[in-house]
Scaffold this motif. Structure first.
Motif, PDB file in Angstrom:
ATOM      1  N   TYR A   1      36.778  32.696  49.776  1.00 16.25           N
ATOM      2  CA  TYR A   1      37.510  33.899  50.147  1.00 16.25           C
ATOM      3  C   TYR A   1      38.988  33.578  50.369  1.00 16.25           C
ATOM      4  O   TYR A   1      39.870  34.312  49.932  1.00 16.25           O
ATOM      5  N   LEU A   2      39.265  32.479  51.056  1.00 20.36           N
ATOM      6  CA  LEU A   2      40.643  32.062  51.308  1.00 20.36           C
ATOM      7  C   LEU A   2      41.359  31.742  49.994  1.00 20.36           C
ATOM      8  O   LEU A   2      42.528  32.085  49.809  1.00 20.36           O
ATOM      9  N   GLY A   3      40.656  31.118  49.078  1.00 25.58           N
ATOM     10  CA  GLY A   3      41.237  30.820  47.762  1.00 25.58           C
ATOM     11  C   GLY A   3      41.598  32.086  47.012  1.00 25.58           C
ATOM     12  O   GLY A   3      42.669  32.170  46.398  1.00 25.58           O
ATOM     13  N   GLN A   4      40.698  33.073  47.035  1.00 20.63           N
ATOM     14  CA  GLN A   4      40.987  34.351  46.389  1.00 20.63           C
ATOM     15  C   GLN A   4      42.184  35.036  47.022  1.00 20.63           C
ATOM     16  O   GLN A   4      43.047  35.578  46.337  1.00 20.63           O
ATOM     17  N   LEU A   5      42.253  35.000  48.325  1.00 24.42           N
ATOM     18  CA  LEU A   5      43.340  35.632  49.058  1.00 24.42           C
ATOM     19  C   LEU A   5      44.687  34.976  48.715  1.00 24.42           C
ATOM     20  O   LEU A   5      45.667  35.658  48.430  1.00 24.42           O
ATOM     21  N   VAL A   6      44.701  33.661  48.719  1.00 24.09           N
ATOM     22  CA  VAL A   6      45.940  32.937  48.421  1.00 24.09           C
ATOM     23  C   VAL A   6      46.356  33.161  46.971  1.00 24.09           C
ATOM     24  O   VAL A   6      47.544  33.373  46.675  1.00 24.09           O
ATOM     25  N   MET A   7      45.420  33.136  46.047  1.00 23.06           N
ATOM     26  CA  MET A   7      45.757  33.357  44.636  1.00 23.06           C
ATOM     27  C   MET A   7      46.298  34.775  44.412  1.00 23.06           C
ATOM     28  O   MET A   7      47.254  34.964  43.657  1.00 23.06           O
ATOM     29  N   GLY A   8      45.703  35.758  45.057  1.00 28.54           N
ATOM     30  CA  GLY A   8      46.214  37.124  44.932  1.00 28.54           C
ATOM     31  C   GLY A   8      47.631  37.241  45.468  1.00 28.54           C
ATOM     32  O   GLY A   8      48.496  37.869  44.856  1.00 28.54           O
ATOM     33  N   LEU A   9      47.876  36.611  46.613  1.00 24.21           N
ATOM     34  CA  LEU A   9      49.213  36.626  47.202  1.00 24.21           C
ATOM     35  C   LEU A   9      50.228  35.934  46.294  1.00 24.21           C
ATOM     36  O   LEU A   9      51.334  36.429  46.087  1.00 24.21           O
ATOM     37  N   ILE A  10      49.864  34.806  45.739  1.00 21.37           N
ATOM     38  CA  ILE A  10      50.767  34.078  44.840  1.00 21.37           C
ATOM     39  C   ILE A  10      51.047  34.897  43.585  1.00 21.37           C
ATOM     40  O   ILE A  10      52.190  34.944  43.106  1.00 21.37           O
ATOM     41  N   LEU A  11      50.042  35.555  43.042  1.00 22.99           N
ATOM     42  CA  LEU A  11      50.252  36.379  41.852  1.00 22.99           C
ATOM     43  C   LEU A  11      51.194  37.547  42.141  1.00 22.99           C
ATOM     44  O   LEU A  11      52.067  37.868  41.329  1.00 22.99           O
ATOM     45  N   VAL A  12      51.052  38.173  43.310  1.00 20.48           N
ATOM     46  CA  VAL A  12      51.932  39.284  43.668  1.00 20.48           C
ATOM     47  C   VAL A  12      53.375  38.790  43.828  1.00 20.48           C
ATOM     48  O   VAL A  12      54.324  39.405  43.337  1.00 20.48           O
ATOM     49  N   ILE A  13      53.556  37.643  44.496  1.00 21.81           N
ATOM     50  CA  ILE A  13      54.906  37.092  44.674  1.00 21.81           C
ATOM     51  C   ILE A  13      55.520  36.713  43.335  1.00 21.81           C
ATOM     52  O   ILE A  13      56.699  36.994  43.076  1.00 21.81           O
ATOM     53  N   LEU A  14      54.742  36.097  42.456  1.00 29.89           N
ATOM     54  CA  LEU A  14      55.253  35.750  41.121  1.00 29.89           C
ATOM     55  C   LEU A  14      55.628  37.001  40.325  1.00 29.89           C
ATOM     56  O   LEU A  14      56.647  37.014  39.627  1.00 29.89           O
ATOM     57  N   ALA A  15      54.822  38.058  40.434  1.00 29.97           N
ATOM     58  CA  ALA A  15      55.134  39.299  39.724  1.00 29.97           C
ATOM     59  C   ALA A  15      56.439  39.898  40.235  1.00 29.97           C
ATOM     60  O   ALA A  15      57.267  40.372  39.448  1.00 29.97           O
ATOM     61  N   ILE A  16      56.657  39.863  41.556  1.00 31.26           N
ATOM     62  CA  ILE A  16      57.905  40.385  42.118  1.00 31.26           C
ATOM     63  C   ILE A  16      59.095  39.576  41.632  1.00 31.26           C
ATOM     64  O   ILE A  16      60.130  40.123  41.250  1.00 31.26           O
TER      65      ILE A  16
END
Length: 149
Positions: free
Chosen positions: A41-56
């Motif tokens: 769950y933590l891995g999914q959360l961190v990956m989602g956050l990183i993807l959002v930051i990279l998209a921004i």
């Protein structure tokens, strides 16, 4: 570009380590109190956050390269000068095509003060009223204050 590369490499390494933790059956990370399901769950959360930051970051870079939203009018409108009249009020000289307008700008309000019959030719900003190099100008300014060294 190096910032994008370092963020991408860091996110890949972090996701690989969290995925490896999640794949271990029930062992989890020792000392962190994270079980196998919690690590996934933590891995999914961190990956989602990183993807959002990279998209921004990527969208911000693309907007800066494309010139933003006002690319169509930038050649016809120019701000020739501005004078502050108070804490939040300004008087602005704007050129729209061949017409020059003197505008009063206040919070929530822009008003045309005058439409100029004869356009004002802007001064060349490279030529300042202070002659000489920086050392001479500094000496002149310090001498005016009475602190000549």
């Amino acid at each position: 570009m190096s910032v994008f590369k370092s963020v991408a490499v860091g996110s890949i390494l972090l996701s690989l380590s969290l995925t490896a933790l999640a794949n271990e059956s029930g062992v989890g990370a020792t000392g962190l109190g994270i079980t196998g399901d919690g690590a996934a769950y933590l891995g999914q959360l961190v990956m989602g956050l990183i993807l959002v930051i990279l998209a921004i970051l990527v969208l911000g870079f693309m907007m800066r390269r494309m010139g933003g939203m006002n690319a169509g009018v930038s050649g016809e409108l120019r701000v020739l000068g501005a004078v502050s009249l108070g804490a939040r009020e300004r008087m602005v000289l704007v050129q729209a095509g061949k017409t020059q307008l003197l505008l009063g700008v206040a919070p929530g309000r822009v008003q045309t003060l005058h439409v100029l019959d004869e356009p004002i030719q802007p001064k060349d900003r490279a030529v300042e009223t202070y002659p000489g190099n920086f050392a001479e100008r500094l000496r002149h300014a310090m001498g005016r204050q009475g602190r000549v060294s």
